[in-house]
Design an enzyme around this catalytic site. Structure first.
Site, mmCIF file in Angstrom:
data_model
loop_
_atom_site.group_PDB
_atom_site.id
_atom_site.type_symbol
_atom_site.label_atom_id
_atom_site.label_comp_id
_atom_site.label_asym_id
_atom_site.label_seq_id
_atom_site.Cartn_x
_atom_site.Cartn_y
_atom_site.Cartn_z
ATOM 1 N N THR A 162 16.004 -41.084 -51.844
ATOM 2 C CA THR A 162 15.615 -40.532 -50.532
ATOM 3 C C THR A 162 16.043 -39.074 -50.469
ATOM 4 O O THR A 162 17.227 -38.762 -50.635
ATOM 5 C CB THR A 162 16.272 -41.359 -49.410
ATOM 6 O OG1 THR A 162 15.789 -42.704 -49.529
ATOM 7 C CG2 THR A 162 15.925 -40.815 -48.042
ATOM 8 N N SER A 211 18.177 -50.908 -49.144
ATOM 9 C CA SER A 211 18.860 -49.671 -48.752
ATOM 10 C C SER A 211 20.239 -49.615 -49.389
ATOM 11 O O SER A 211 20.931 -50.619 -49.497
ATOM 12 C CB SER A 211 19.014 -49.634 -47.225
ATOM 13 O OG SER A 211 19.955 -48.644 -46.856
ATOM 14 N N LYS A 257 11.416 -40.508 -52.142
ATOM 15 C CA LYS A 257 10.973 -40.964 -50.816
ATOM 16 C C LYS A 257 11.275 -39.865 -49.803
ATOM 17 O O LYS A 257 12.400 -39.361 -49.751
ATOM 18 C CB LYS A 257 11.743 -42.237 -50.449
ATOM 19 C CG LYS A 257 11.542 -42.732 -49.024
ATOM 20 C CD LYS A 257 12.198 -44.081 -48.832
ATOM 21 C CE LYS A 257 12.035 -44.610 -47.437
ATOM 22 N NZ LYS A 257 12.893 -43.965 -46.437
ATOM 23 N N TYR A 295 21.021 -42.548 -52.410
ATOM 24 C CA TYR A 295 21.294 -41.169 -52.004
ATOM 25 C C TYR A 295 22.160 -40.565 -53.107
ATOM 26 O O TYR A 295 22.845 -41.297 -53.831
ATOM 27 C CB TYR A 295 22.071 -41.132 -50.687
ATOM 28 C CG TYR A 295 21.292 -41.603 -49.476
ATOM 29 C CD1 TYR A 295 20.240 -40.846 -48.954
ATOM 30 C CD2 TYR A 295 21.625 -42.795 -48.838
ATOM 31 C CE1 TYR A 295 19.540 -41.276 -47.832
ATOM 32 C CE2 TYR A 295 20.925 -43.233 -47.710
ATOM 33 C CZ TYR A 295 19.885 -42.459 -47.222
ATOM 34 O OH TYR A 295 19.191 -42.883 -46.120
ATOM 35 N N HIS A 345 10.713 -40.836 -42.928
ATOM 36 C CA HIS A 345 11.934 -41.621 -42.656
ATOM 37 C C HIS A 345 11.822 -42.335 -41.309
ATOM 38 O O HIS A 345 12.788 -42.413 -40.546
ATOM 39 C CB HIS A 345 13.152 -40.687 -42.681
ATOM 40 C CG HIS A 345 14.442 -41.339 -43.098
ATOM 41 N ND1 HIS A 345 15.120 -40.992 -44.227
ATOM 42 C CD2 HIS A 345 15.192 -42.307 -42.521
ATOM 43 C CE1 HIS A 345 16.234 -41.712 -44.333
ATOM 44 N NE2 HIS A 345 16.299 -42.521 -43.306
#
Ligand SMILES: Cc1cc2nc3c(=O)[nH]c(=O)nc-3n(C[C@H](O)[C@H](O)[C@H](O)COP(=O)(O)O)c2cc1C
Length: 365
Positions: free
Chosen positions: A156, A106, A232, A130, A256
């Site tokens: 994402t 992440s 994603k 992101y 998510h």
């Protein structure tokens, strides 16, 4: 008592982590309808086993986006893993390496991406991104991930804002002061710290994430990086087609972990539509509600090439650090192997749609 499945780890973790962290990991958005649906929807698919097929040895090796894997089971990107146990992201990355699956780090990790890469050189690692208002921050994260040896960028797309997680709002969730979001360096690191000190990660993210991004930014990213881009958070056929048209190489069908918009479908419910739309052109993967080998089998039968688990690895870490995470992955891996043996599939490529049926098929009988 021995811990023999993900649910056992979850129960044990619920007893051992402080409420602030536990609620952060466990909760979903809104009244958590989609959270339970992610798990429940798997139960609506039945496995149709075939017998007398020489299942003396099964092999879960597979190829996903050019990565040779020993298993299609991987670790989804979850933020702040060191809040569960100090082994954190490195512990999870090493665990994924041990079973030969993918680890996705992440962006909001409590260990810098370079440290994870150095500590787990033999694990196949992808980096979750992101897109920030400050494009130079986005660009530097991508370049750092490329340099550190990550093999794909996972963008994402379902979080222009964070979902309404009621437990976190009640707890006024904050990252404990000894931890930081360590992918943010220099000026960014200072702003992360100041936000954590005031009203927490939610505010920081709300300010930094760019809610104005569109598919044009995805096309920009595809051109900017030399790595394959995986999006994603796709839940519709339409977005799957747009992702393909932007040059993305893969999709993780995901809601998510039901933490964004409540009332969306479970990932497994929309998987067949997305495979139907773009499955011949892109690598389709899935996360959300995967808890046992039969879930993995069902997702593969419906066209996913790999699946990822989020919370189960957090529970593993919380119970016994890296060893707990390893054990969780081993349990699901062994369960997948047993499912293959008991359904007559020797190789991953043998697992096709003819091995599953939706429950609606039986209600017509
Ligand atoms: C505690 C937690 C933190 C998460 N953090 C991120 C994140 O930083 N980035 C991201 O793309 N997804 C994040 N997710 C979503 C996961 O990548 C994944 O989609 C989800 O956990 C899969 O569902 P599962 O928990 O039922 O396995 C997070 C999920 C959880 C539970």
């Amino acid at each position: 008592m021995a811990l023999v499945c993900v649910e056992d780890y979850e129960k044990e973790a619920l007893r051992s982590i402080p409420k602030n962290a536990l609620d952060y990991y466990r909760s979903g958005a809104g009244n958590e309808f989609s959270l339970s649906l992610n798990v429940e929807a798997f139960k609506r698919w039945r496995i149709l086993p075939r017998f007398l097929r020489d299942v003396g040895g099964v092999n879960t090796a597979c190829n996903v986006l050019g990565c040779r894997l020993s298993t299609p089971i991987g670790v989804a990107p979850t933020a702040m893993q060191r809040m569960a146990h100090d082994d954190g992201e490195i512990g999870n990355a090493l665990s994924a390496g041990k079973i030969g699956g993918i680890f996705i780090l992440s962006t909001l990790s409590t260990t810098p991406l370079e440290e994870v890469a150095a500590a787990a050189p033999n694990t196949i690692k992808w980096f979750q991104l992101y897109i920030y208002k400050d494009r130079s921050l986005t660009e530097s994260m991508v370049r750092r991930a490329e340099k550190a040896g990550y093999k794909a960028i996972v963008l994402t797309i379902d979080a222009p804002y964070f979902g309404a997680r009621r437990a976190d709002a009640r707890n006024k969730f904050k990252l404990p002061p000894h931890l930081g979001l360590l992918n943010f360096q220099g000026d960014q690191a200072n702003s992360v710290k100041s936000m954590e000190g005031s009203s927490g990660i939610n505010e920081y993210v709300t300010r930094q994430f760019d809610p104005a991004i569109t598919w044009t930014d995805v096309s920009w990213l595809v051109k900017f990086t030399k790595l394959p881009v995986v999006v994603k958070g796709v839940l519709t056929r339409e977005d799957a087609l747009l992702a393909r048209n932007c040059g993305c190489k893969g999709i993780i069908v995901s809601n998510h972990g039901a933490r964004q918009l409540d009332s969306v479908p479970a990932s497994i419910e929309v998987l067949p539509t997305i495979v139907d739309a773009v499955g011949n052109d892109m690598t389709i993967m899935l996360d959300g509600g995967v808890r046992q080998g039969t879930d993995v089998f069902k997702a593969l039968a419906l066209g996913a090439k790999a699946v990822f688990m989020g919370r189960p690895l957090v529970w593993g870490l919380a119970v016994n650090g890296q060893k707990g995470a390893e054990h969780v992955l081993e349990l699901v891996q062994r369960d997948l192997e047993l499912t293959m043996k008991l359904s007559g599939c020797v190789n991953i490529s043998d697992i096709t749609q003819e091995y599953v049926a939706h429950e609606s098929q039986f209600s017509k009988l």
